[in-house]
Design a protein around this motif. Structure first.
Motif, PDB file in Angstrom:
ATOM      1  N   GLN A  45       8.351  17.881  62.331  1.00 50.18           N
ATOM      2  CA  GLN A  45       7.885  18.365  61.035  1.00 50.18           C
ATOM      3  C   GLN A  45       9.050  18.225  60.056  1.00 50.18           C
ATOM      4  N   PRO A  46       9.201  17.026  59.442  1.00 51.26           N
ATOM      5  CA  PRO A  46      10.343  16.786  58.556  1.00 51.26           C
ATOM      6  C   PRO A  46      10.307  17.601  57.266  1.00 51.26           C
ATOM      7  N   GLN A  47       9.140  18.046  56.882  1.00 45.85           N
ATOM      8  CA  GLN A  47       9.009  18.902  55.701  1.00 45.85           C
ATOM      9  C   GLN A  47       7.719  19.698  55.804  1.00 45.85           C
ATOM     10  N   ASP A  48       7.584  20.693  54.948  1.00 47.47           N
ATOM     11  CA  ASP A  48       6.414  21.548  54.955  1.00 47.47           C
ATOM     12  C   ASP A  48       5.148  20.717  54.750  1.00 47.47           C
ATOM     13  N   ALA A 110       5.784   4.891  62.801  1.00 50.73           N
ATOM     14  CA  ALA A 110       5.789   6.302  62.408  1.00 50.73           C
ATOM     15  C   ALA A 110       4.489   6.608  61.661  1.00 50.73           C
ATOM     16  N   PHE A 111       3.838   7.688  62.044  1.00 50.21           N
ATOM     17  CA  PHE A 111       2.577   8.104  61.438  1.00 50.21           C
ATOM     18  C   PHE A 111       2.772   9.461  60.770  1.00 50.21           C
ATOM     19  N   GLU A 112       2.345   9.571  59.518  1.00 51.09           N
ATOM     20  CA  GLU A 112       2.454  10.822  58.775  1.00 51.09           C
ATOM     21  C   GLU A 112       1.083  11.496  58.706  1.00 51.09           C
ATOM     22  N   PHE A 113       1.069  12.781  59.019  1.00 52.36           N
ATOM     23  CA  PHE A 113      -0.147  13.587  58.966  1.00 52.36           C
ATOM     24  C   PHE A 113       0.093  14.739  57.999  1.00 52.36           C
ATOM     25  N   HIS A 114      -0.720  14.817  56.977  1.00 52.10           N
ATOM     26  CA  HIS A 114      -0.573  15.857  55.964  1.00 52.10           C
ATOM     27  C   HIS A 114      -1.483  17.031  56.340  1.00 52.10           C
ATOM     28  N   VAL A 115      -0.948  17.895  57.185  1.00 50.61           N
ATOM     29  CA  VAL A 115      -1.682  19.046  57.695  1.00 50.61           C
ATOM     30  C   VAL A 115      -0.856  20.298  57.395  1.00 50.61           C
ATOM     31  N   PRO A 116      -1.417  21.243  56.644  1.00 46.85           N
ATOM     32  CA  PRO A 116      -0.681  22.479  56.340  1.00 46.85           C
ATOM     33  C   PRO A 116      -0.314  23.257  57.603  1.00 46.85           C
TER      34      PRO A 116
END
Length: 158
Positions: A45-48, A110-116
């Motif tokens: 989790q590189p960022q919020d 690398a896959f980014e997932f935008h999940v709170p």
């Protein structure tokens, strides 16, 4: 989840990197996802509100166990979260990667997932393999549970 929560009540849970029982859960019988997909996966989790899944470089024919007649493999990655107290979903996202089943090196992806990931939430990352037949294989592939691997690759409580 019940086994994990049985260790302590929801009110006393501490944030952590690995959630017992859930982090190694397999959705299918037969061989586990990691037995079929022998490629290092890193979840961070590189960022919020951002979950990153990195798939290390690999050679498909050497690091994916597949049935005869496989032409390609689809790697399905999903991230989902929920607030543990209420069960309310915080979000989810799924991405796929089509992998030709051959001896060529696949570079790191690398896959980014935008999940709170708010406080009090459980976030689960799961993976599945789908074996696609080679063009000259008209019979299709087996429905053998050993070749339907799906499982959790990471879970944490925030």
């Amino acid at each position: 989840i019940a086994k994990w929560l049985g260790q302590s009540g929801v009110g006393t849970l501490l944030p952590g990197d690995a959630v017992p029982y859930i982090s190694t859960f397999q959705f299918t019988s037969g061989c586990s996802f990691s037995e079929r997909f022998k490629v290092p996966l890193t979840v961070s989790q590189p960022q919020d509100q951002l979950i990153m899944v990195e798939v290390a470089a690999f050679i498909p024919a050497k690091q994916i166990a597949a049935p005869a007649g496989t032409g390609s493999v689809t790697l399905v990655l999903s991230v989902a979260g929920c607030l543990l107290n209420s069960g309310e979903a915080t979000g989810s996202e799924t991405q796929t990667m089509l992998i030709p089943y051959n001896d060529s090196t696949i570079p790191t992806q690398a896959f980014e997932f935008h999940v709170p990931t708010p406080a009090g939430s459980l976030t689960v990352t799961a993976a599945r393999l789908i074996y696609n037949p080679a063009e000259n294989n008209r019979r299709g592939l087996t429905e053998n549970p050993a070749f339907c691997p799906a499982g959790v690759i990471n879970a944490w409580y925030c």
